[in-house]
Design an enzyme around this catalytic site. Structure first.
Site, short mmCIF file in Angstrom:
data_model
loop_
_atom_site.label_atom_id
_atom_site.label_comp_id
_atom_site.label_asym_id
_atom_site.label_seq_id
_atom_site.Cartn_x
_atom_site.Cartn_y
_atom_site.Cartn_z
N GLN A 1 -1.40 -13.71 -8.90
CA GLN A 1 -0.02 -13.21 -8.94
C GLN A 1 0.01 -11.69 -9.05
O GLN A 1 0.83 -11.02 -8.40
CB GLN A 1 0.72 -13.84 -10.13
CG GLN A 1 2.23 -13.66 -10.07
CD GLN A 1 2.87 -14.52 -8.99
OE1 GLN A 1 2.25 -15.43 -8.46
NE2 GLN A 1 4.12 -14.20 -8.65
N PHE B 1 -28.53 -34.18 -15.42
CA PHE B 1 -28.11 -35.30 -16.25
C PHE B 1 -27.24 -36.21 -15.40
O PHE B 1 -26.28 -35.74 -14.77
CB PHE B 1 -27.32 -34.80 -17.47
CG PHE B 1 -26.90 -35.89 -18.42
CD1 PHE B 1 -27.75 -36.29 -19.43
CD2 PHE B 1 -25.66 -36.50 -18.30
CE1 PHE B 1 -27.37 -37.30 -20.32
CE2 PHE B 1 -25.27 -37.50 -19.18
CZ PHE B 1 -26.13 -37.90 -20.19
N ALA B 2 -27.55 -37.49 -15.37
CA ALA B 2 -26.87 -38.41 -14.45
C ALA B 2 -26.25 -39.59 -15.19
O ALA B 2 -26.96 -40.51 -15.61
CB ALA B 2 -27.85 -38.91 -13.38
N GLU C 1 -17.34 -32.70 -17.62
CA GLU C 1 -17.69 -32.91 -19.04
C GLU C 1 -16.51 -33.47 -19.84
O GLU C 1 -16.37 -33.21 -21.04
CB GLU C 1 -18.18 -31.60 -19.69
CG GLU C 1 -19.42 -31.00 -19.07
CD GLU C 1 -20.60 -31.94 -19.09
OE1 GLU C 1 -20.95 -32.46 -20.15
OE2 GLU C 1 -21.18 -32.18 -18.02
#
Length: 380
Positions: free
Chosen positions: A335, A122-123, A362
């Site tokens: 950590q 998807f562009a 997104e």
């Protein structure tokens, strides 16, 4: 709300579990280090018909819905985030095509996408159209039964490896977002080429590529939905895609938590395992709680999507919460490992680098908060 699985769902998930454990997870570090596209993993997804999970049976898919897809994507992403994002980017092509495509377009494009013979992408994103999705500068002009596309897209996931693209262009730049229109563009079309491959801090094997359209002529039959309705196509696609991005973040968070939990039981300091120290216990408790909360939001969003109910708010909530939880959980995992966590001898440093992307793609966390606030304020 019922998340009880059918026998078919259980069977597929058990198969995915096995593949992820035996094939995907053991290669994830190597894939990250080499930066090579995981073609064998993609081939395996195709062999298992997983690309067609949401595609209706009449177009060559399994027609099992978005909750099933979400459960599968979670397992893939936990094993290998790169493969999970490739899997998710394909959905960004099949979803708008299935929702807005003509019967002819569905018959032509969905079967190869469902089988994995072709990959989708998807562009929309451009140098001046990231969070400002309506500011697309790529143009499309009508000419003799064709549309001619000119412009540049950046950061496109599955770029170059994909065969079928949903491309957002503007047929009337003076109208801004109201001129946006969606098109189907196939790899190999004259005037369509690829530019820069972006080098990233993590997910180095995930193709994020510049797409270049230089008077790229496509037949008017490749118009997706209607002229000037591309913004609607994009926003709806992004909403569905946020479930996928959120579930990708969740998978990375789960992987980091599992490594930290196991390590805390093995690492001995001051004569006892570090899991016996309250400070470590509290970190693990927070990590586990946030994973469960993120999972529920995302499953619920997918369940609503399957039922045809409004899912956009839950999708944004799930994406926001899961991506920020993933960043926190992977940081805490490092950590727990201490100095070893900062070395490449253990995968938690990779998880930490991978997690950051999910807060950006997104729609950034800031964009998600804006969407959620807007939807909440509209509620009666």
């Amino acid at each position: 709300m019922d998340f009880t699985l059918s026998d078919d769902q259980r069977m597929i998930l058990e198969l995915v579990d096995e593949v992820c454990e035996k094939e995907f997870a053991p290669k994830a570090d190597e894939i990250s280090e080499s930066g090579e596209f995981p073609s064998q993993n993609v081939k395996k997804l195709a062999e298992l018909d997983l690309f067609g999970i949401t595609v209706p049976r009449e177009y060559g898919g399994l027609g099992m819905g978005y909750l099933t897809w979400t459960l599968i994507a979670e397992k893939i992403s936990k094993a290998c985030a790169t493969t999970g994002l490739i899997f998710g980017a394909n959905l960004l092509c099949t979803y708008p095509l299935g929702k807005y495509g003509t019967e002819e377009q569905k018959r032509k494009f969905l079967p190869p996408l469902a089988s994995g013979q072709s990959l989708g992408a998807f562009a929309l994103t451009e140098p001046e159209a990231g969070s400002d999705a309506g500011n697309v500068q790529t143009t499309a002009r009508k000419e003799d039964g064709h549309f001619v596309l000119s412009g540049t897209k950046i950061f496109i996931t599955n770029g170059e490896v994909a065969d079928i693209y949903v491309v957002i262009a503007n047929i009337d730049k003076k109208s801004g977002a109201r001129g946006l229109t969606a098109f189907m563009v196939e790899k190999g079309t004259q005037g369509f080429s690829f530019g820069q491959h972006f080098s990233k801090m993590g997910l180095t094997a995930l193709p994020n590529v510049e797409l270049i359209f230089n008077d790229c002529r496509i037949p008017d039959s490749n118009l997706l939905f209607k002229e000037r309705r591309g913004f609607k196509v994009a926003m709806r696609t992004f909403a569905a895609g946020r479930i996928g991005v959120g579930i990708g973040a969740l998978g990375v968070a789960e992987a980091a938590f599992e490594k930290a939990r196991v390590y805390s039981r093995e690492r001995v300091q001051f004569g006892r395992t570090i899991s016996s120290f309250q400070a470590v216990q509290h970190m693990l408790a927070d990590m586990a709680t946030k994973i469960e909360a993120a999972r529920y939001l995302l499953y619920r969003a997918a369940w609503y999507l399957d039922r045809g109910e409004a899912f956009e708010k839950l999708a944004s909530m799930g994406k926001l919460y899961a991506s920020e939880a993933a960043m926190e959980i992977t940081t805490k995992a490092v950590q727990v490992f201490g100095g070893y966590g900062y070395t490449k001898d253990y995968p938690v440093e990779r998880y930490m680098r991978e997690a950051k992307l999910f807060e950006i793609i997104e729609g950034t966390s800031e964009i998600q908060r804006g969407i959620i606030a807007s939807l909440v304020l509209k509620e009666k």
